[in-house]
Design a protein around this motif. Structure first.
Motif, PDB file in Angstrom:
ATOM      1  N   ARG A  60      32.418  37.490  22.863  1.00 14.38           N
ATOM      2  CA  ARG A  60      32.211  38.742  22.141  1.00 14.38           C
ATOM      3  C   ARG A  60      33.469  39.617  22.108  1.00 14.38           C
ATOM      4  NH1 ARG A  60      27.751  38.251  20.528  1.00 14.38           N
ATOM      5  NH2 ARG A  60      25.685  38.075  21.346  1.00 14.38           N
ATOM      6  N   LEU A  61      34.465  39.258  22.914  1.00 10.78           N
ATOM      7  CA  LEU A  61      35.670  40.083  23.000  1.00 10.78           C
ATOM      8  C   LEU A  61      36.916  39.268  22.672  1.00 10.78           C
ATOM      9  CD1 LEU A  61      34.907  41.878  26.387  1.00 10.78           C
ATOM     10  CD2 LEU A  61      34.477  42.746  24.091  1.00 10.78           C
ATOM     11  N   CYS A  62      37.925  39.942  22.108  1.00 10.69           N
ATOM     12  CA  CYS A  62      39.226  39.297  21.912  1.00 10.69           C
ATOM     13  C   CYS A  62      39.893  39.133  23.279  1.00 10.69           C
ATOM     14  CB  CYS A  62      40.093  40.126  20.968  1.00 10.69           C
ATOM     15  SG  CYS A  62      40.581  41.731  21.618  1.00 10.69           S
ATOM     16  N   VAL A  63      40.976  38.406  23.312  1.00 11.51           N
ATOM     17  CA  VAL A  63      41.652  38.127  24.585  1.00 11.51           C
ATOM     18  C   VAL A  63      42.109  39.421  25.261  1.00 11.51           C
ATOM     19  CG1 VAL A  63      43.638  36.998  25.649  1.00 11.51           C
ATOM     20  CG2 VAL A  63      42.360  35.821  23.870  1.00 11.51           C
ATOM     21  N   ALA A  64      42.678  40.344  24.489  1.00 19.45           N
ATOM     22  CA  ALA A  64      43.191  41.592  25.080  1.00 19.45           C
ATOM     23  C   ALA A  64      42.067  42.411  25.705  1.00 19.45           C
ATOM     24  CB  ALA A  64      43.917  42.405  24.018  1.00 19.45           C
ATOM     25  N   CYS A  65      40.955  42.559  24.995  1.00 19.86           N
ATOM     26  CA  CYS A  65      39.831  43.332  25.534  1.00 19.86           C
ATOM     27  C   CYS A  65      39.182  42.627  26.719  1.00 19.86           C
ATOM     28  CB  CYS A  65      38.800  43.593  24.443  1.00 19.86           C
ATOM     29  SG  CYS A  65      39.361  44.758  23.174  1.00 19.86           S
ATOM     30  N   GLN A  66      39.130  41.293  26.668  1.00 24.06           N
ATOM     31  CA  GLN A  66      38.559  40.542  27.783  1.00 24.06           C
ATOM     32  C   GLN A  66      39.414  40.708  29.038  1.00 24.06           C
ATOM     33  OE1 GLN A  66      35.570  38.529  27.662  1.00 24.06           O
ATOM     34  NE2 GLN A  66      35.864  38.902  29.831  1.00 24.06           N
ATOM     35  N   GLU A  67      40.741  40.700  28.867  1.00 27.12           N
ATOM     36  CA  GLU A  67      41.625  40.907  30.009  1.00 27.12           C
ATOM     37  C   GLU A  67      41.407  42.281  30.634  1.00 27.12           C
ATOM     38  OE1 GLU A  67      45.546  40.176  28.517  1.00 27.12           O
ATOM     39  OE2 GLU A  67      45.402  38.015  28.855  1.00 27.12           O
ATOM     40  N   LEU A  68      41.257  43.306  29.800  1.00 22.17           N
ATOM     41  CA  LEU A  68      40.999  44.655  30.319  1.00 22.17           C
ATOM     42  C   LEU A  68      39.669  44.706  31.070  1.00 22.17           C
ATOM     43  CD1 LEU A  68      42.130  46.917  27.342  1.00 22.17           C
ATOM     44  CD2 LEU A  68      43.168  46.762  29.613  1.00 22.17           C
ATOM     45  N   GLN A  69      38.656  44.090  30.511  1.00 23.48           N
ATOM     46  CA  GLN A  69      37.343  44.080  31.162  1.00 23.48           C
ATOM     47  C   GLN A  69      37.401  43.332  32.492  1.00 23.48           C
ATOM     48  OE1 GLN A  69      34.196  42.463  28.775  1.00 23.48           O
ATOM     49  NE2 GLN A  69      32.665  42.785  30.341  1.00 23.48           N
ATOM     50  N   ASP A  70      38.102  42.194  32.513  1.00 24.60           N
ATOM     51  CA  ASP A  70      38.224  41.425  33.754  1.00 24.60           C
ATOM     52  C   ASP A  70      38.988  42.204  34.812  1.00 24.60           C
ATOM     53  OD1 ASP A  70      36.858  39.382  32.521  1.00 24.60           O
ATOM     54  OD2 ASP A  70      38.640  38.139  32.167  1.00 24.60           O
ATOM     55  N   ARG A  71      40.043  42.916  34.407  1.00 22.87           N
ATOM     56  CA  ARG A  71      40.828  43.718  35.338  1.00 22.87           C
ATOM     57  C   ARG A  71      39.982  44.841  35.935  1.00 22.87           C
ATOM     58  NH1 ARG A  71      45.369  45.102  32.014  1.00 22.87           N
ATOM     59  NH2 ARG A  71      45.777  42.917  31.693  1.00 22.87           N
ATOM     60  N   ASP A  72      39.195  45.497  35.090  1.00 21.73           N
ATOM     61  CA  ASP A  72      38.322  46.572  35.567  1.00 21.73           C
ATOM     62  C   ASP A  72      37.253  46.039  36.518  1.00 21.73           C
ATOM     63  OD1 ASP A  72      39.724  48.407  34.086  1.00 21.73           O
ATOM     64  OD2 ASP A  72      38.255  48.495  32.451  1.00 21.73           O
ATOM     65  N   ALA A  73      36.690  44.886  36.190  1.00 28.08           N
ATOM     66  CA  ALA A  73      35.652  44.291  37.039  1.00 28.08           C
ATOM     67  C   ALA A  73      36.231  43.887  38.395  1.00 28.08           C
ATOM     68  CB  ALA A  73      35.041  43.080  36.348  1.00 28.08           C
ATOM     69  N   ALA A  74      37.461  43.378  38.404  1.00 32.06           N
ATOM     70  CA  ALA A  74      38.082  42.977  39.668  1.00 32.06           C
ATOM     71  C   ALA A  74      38.376  44.185  40.538  1.00 32.06           C
ATOM     72  CB  ALA A  74      39.369  42.193  39.399  1.00 32.06           C
ATOM     73  N   ALA A  75      38.778  45.277  39.917  1.00 30.67           N
ATOM     74  CA  ALA A  75      39.094  46.490  40.676  1.00 30.67           C
ATOM     75  C   ALA A  75      37.836  47.129  41.251  1.00 30.67           C
ATOM     76  CB  ALA A  75      39.827  47.490  39.791  1.00 30.67           C
ATOM     77  N   ASN A  76      36.720  47.009  40.551  1.00 30.75           N
ATOM     78  CA  ASN A  76      35.486  47.645  40.984  1.00 30.75           C
ATOM     79  C   ASN A  76      34.535  46.684  41.689  1.00 30.75           C
ATOM     80  OD1 ASN A  76      36.283  50.071  39.848  1.00 30.75           O
ATOM     81  ND2 ASN A  76      35.430  49.545  37.866  1.00 30.75           N
ATOM     82  N   GLY A  77      34.858  45.415  41.704  1.00 31.03           N
ATOM     83  CA  GLY A  77      33.992  44.410  42.321  1.00 31.03           C
ATOM     84  C   GLY A  77      34.078  44.491  43.832  1.00 31.03           C
ATOM     85  N   GLY A  78      33.760  43.484  44.503  1.00 33.92           N
ATOM     86  CA  GLY A  78      33.914  43.463  45.946  1.00 33.92           C
ATOM     87  C   GLY A  78      32.893  44.291  46.680  1.00 33.92           C
ATOM     88  N   TYR A  79      32.588  43.877  47.840  1.00 38.06           N
ATOM     89  CA  TYR A  79      31.648  44.569  48.698  1.00 38.06           C
ATOM     90  C   TYR A  79      31.990  44.239  50.131  1.00 38.06           C
ATOM     91  CZ  TYR A  79      29.525  39.969  48.330  1.00 38.06           C
ATOM     92  OH  TYR A  79      29.327  38.621  48.319  1.00 38.06           O
ATOM     93  N   ASN A  80      31.462  44.998  51.043  1.00 41.11           N
ATOM     94  CA  ASN A  80      31.777  44.826  52.448  1.00 41.11           C
ATOM     95  C   ASN A  80      31.036  43.614  52.990  1.00 41.11           C
ATOM     96  OD1 ASN A  80      32.323  45.004  55.117  1.00 41.11           O
ATOM     97  ND2 ASN A  80      31.486  47.045  55.409  1.00 41.11           N
ATOM     98  N   ARG A  81      31.765  42.576  53.341  1.00 39.09           N
ATOM     99  CA  ARG A  81      31.140  41.369  53.874  1.00 39.09           C
ATOM    100  C   ARG A  81      30.932  41.457  55.381  1.00 39.09           C
ATOM    101  NH1 ARG A  81      33.023  36.390  50.413  1.00 39.09           N
ATOM    102  NH2 ARG A  81      33.360  37.477  48.481  1.00 39.09           N
ATOM    103  N   ARG A  82      31.630  42.377  56.031  1.00 42.77           N
ATOM    104  CA  ARG A  82      31.541  42.462  57.489  1.00 42.77           C
ATOM    105  C   ARG A  82      30.255  43.120  57.922  1.00 42.77           C
ATOM    106  NH1 ARG A  82      36.630  44.828  60.063  1.00 42.77           N
ATOM    107  NH2 ARG A  82      35.723  43.851  61.883  1.00 42.77           N
TER     108      ARG A  82
END
Length: 88
Positions: free
Chosen positions: A58-80
C-alpha cells in the motif's frame, strides 16, 4: 535444576511463547489483499515489480521506509520485567 515453584522446562516454555507471540505480531502487520497502484500516503506510483513482489503493498518505498523507521523507534518493550518497570 531447582527453580522454586516452576516446573522443569518452564523457562524454555516462556521463551518459546515469547518467540511465538513475536512471530504472530510480525505476521499480523504483513500486508494482504490486492496491491495499490499508487501510495496511499503520498500518491506516488508504486512500481509493478514491487506490487508483484509484495502482496497487498500500500506504500511506496520512501513511505514504507519512514513507517518502518517510526515503528522501530517506538517498538520494543521491557523483556526483563523488573519490579520498577512494572510500577511505571
Amino acid at each position: 535444576m531447582a527453580t522454586g515453584w516452576a516446573g522443569d522446562g518452564a523457562v524454555q516454555d516462556q521463551i518459546d511463547a515469547t518467540v511465538k507471540d513475536g512471530i504472530a505480531r510480525a505476521r499480523s502487520r504483513l500486508p494482504s489483499g490486492p496491491s495499490l497502484a499508487h501510495c496511499e500516503n503520498c500518491d506516488a506510483s508504486i512500481p509493478e515489480a514491487r506490487r508483484k513482489a509484495i502482496a497487498g503493498v500500500r506504500l511506496c518505498v520512501a513511505c514504507q521506509e519512514l513507517q518502518d523507521r517510526d515503528a522501530a523507534a517506538n517498538g520494543g518493550y521491557n523483556r526483563r520485567g523488573s519490579k520498577d518497570s512494572q510500577l511505571r
